[in-house]
Each structure stands twice: as C-alpha cells, then as structure tokens.
Write an enzyme that holds these catalytic residues in place. Structure first.
Site, mmCIF file in Angstrom:
data_model
loop_
_atom_site.group_PDB
_atom_site.id
_atom_site.type_symbol
_atom_site.label_atom_id
_atom_site.label_comp_id
_atom_site.label_asym_id
_atom_site.label_seq_id
_atom_site.Cartn_x
_atom_site.Cartn_y
_atom_site.Cartn_z
ATOM 1 C CG ASP A 76 6.157 6.552 5.948
ATOM 2 O OD1 ASP A 76 6.611 7.658 5.215
ATOM 3 O OD2 ASP A 76 5.411 6.535 6.999
ATOM 4 C CG ASP A 134 -5.916 0.479 8.909
ATOM 5 O OD1 ASP A 134 -4.544 0.715 8.116
ATOM 6 O OD2 ASP A 134 -5.692 0.441 10.049
ATOM 7 C CG ASP A 168 -0.338 -0.149 2.469
ATOM 8 O OD1 ASP A 168 0.736 -0.258 2.666
ATOM 9 O OD2 ASP A 168 -1.143 -0.160 3.391
ATOM 10 C CE LYS A 175 3.245 8.717 4.739
ATOM 11 N NZ LYS A 175 2.053 8.410 5.787
#
Ligand code: IMP
Ligand code: MG
Length: 173
Positions: free
Chosen positions: A101, A157, A98, A129
């Site tokens: 980071d 989420d 997903d 990200k």
C-alpha cells in the site's frame, strides 16, 4: 453492516497464483531460496503459492510486523513482533506479503532483512494498491493491481474479520 463488493473470485485467484508460481519456479530454479511469509495477512496466499511451485529446494519462514495506526491505515511506525528463525546469509530471499500500500511495511522489512546479508531480496505481493504509495518500493511479483479501496478475504482482514472468505472483496462502509 458494511457491503462486500466482489473483486476476485476464488477461481481467478487460483489462476493468478498459478501464473506467479510459474514465474517464481523458473526464476528460482537454481537458487538457494527462502520464502518468508509476512503474518498474518499473507498466510493463505503463501499456503496456496508454495503448493503451486515446481521447485522443492526451498525453505520457508515467517515474520510478523505491527504497524501502529487505525485498522485500515498503517501509521508508518513499524515494529517487529515475530522474527524469522532462519539464517538468511547468502540466501535468495523472497518475501510474500498480502498488500503493498504505502510501502512503509515492505520498506522496513527490506532494510531489516538486508542487515542479515542475504544474496538477494525480492517481493511477491497478492495485491499492489497504488493509491497511497509513499516509497519507491515495487514488488517483483504481483498477483493483482488495484487503484484503491479496502480489501478483505483470502487472508486479508478488517479487525480480524473476513480472513476466511475464499474470494477477495472491497469492503464498503
Ligand atoms: P503499507 O505499509 O502501507 O504498505 O501497508 C501494508 C499493510 O497494511 C499490509 O500488509 C496490510 O496488512 C495492511 N493493509 C493495507 N491495505 C489493506 C487492505 O485493503 N486490506 C487489508 N489490509 C490492508
Ligand atoms: Mg500485513
């Protein structure tokens, strides 16, 4: 109540998934592909992505990792909650994740999967990200890049909430 600021609507996501699926279909046309979905956050993306691929000679599997920390920040201590069930030796592995980071999760996953001697490992992420990257790791396929913010929806989420939203939102507290 936190605010949900729209980042990507469902039509834009669908276009981006299409673009990525076209690239993957071309790159893996003659490969021995196993697509590994990182649970739980990537399951919606994975389901859409595989249905847009132009190839059908691939297997799928799932892995689940836990990273200890707060809800919005991984701590770097990662453990395996559910392993893959496929023998990936000599296979071309594509990880579907997903969010990239800090990169700790994907870094761990690459090291772990390499031990099973696949022919190749690449990564496809929904969101790259860049704000907090701590490792060298880069994804070969990226749907969307953001600089910062905490994103929810389309499988992502916050404390198990918002996974069902069809679009992606920035959660502002
Ligand atoms: P990394 O190990 O720091 O790269 O963290 C990646 C993992 O943290 C992802 O797989 C997500 O599960 C979670 N994560 C990081 N940022 C977000 C976000 O903005 N929304 C939801 N989950 C996130
Ligand atoms: Mg995750």
């Amino acid at each position: 109540m936190p605010d949900l600021i729209p980042v990507l609507d469902k039509e834009t996501i669908a276009q981006k998934v299409d673009d990525i699926a076209r690239q993957i279909s071309a790159d893996y046309k003659d490969a021995d592909l196993i697509i590994i979905c990182v649970l739980k956050g990537a399951f919606v993306f994975m389901a859409d992505l595989i249905r847009r691929l132009d190839i059908d000679n691939f297997g799928i599997d799932f892995i689940r990792l836990a990273s200890y920390g707060s809800e919005s920040c991984s701590s770097g201590r990662i453990s395996l909650l559910k392993d893959i069930e496929t023998d990936i030796r000599d296979k071309d592995v594509l990880i579907v994740e997903d969010i990239l980071d800090t990169g700790r999760t994907l870094n761990y996953l690459h090291q772990y999967l390499k031990e099973a001697a696949p022919r190749s490992i690449e990564t496809c992420v929904l969101i790259d990200k860049r704000e907090r990257r701590e490792t060298e790791i880069e994804a070969r396929y990226v749907c969307h890049k953001v600089q910062s913010g905490f994103l929810v929806g389309y499988g992502l989420d916050y404390a198990e909430t918002y996974r069902n939203l069809p679009g992606i939102y920035n959660l502002k507290f």
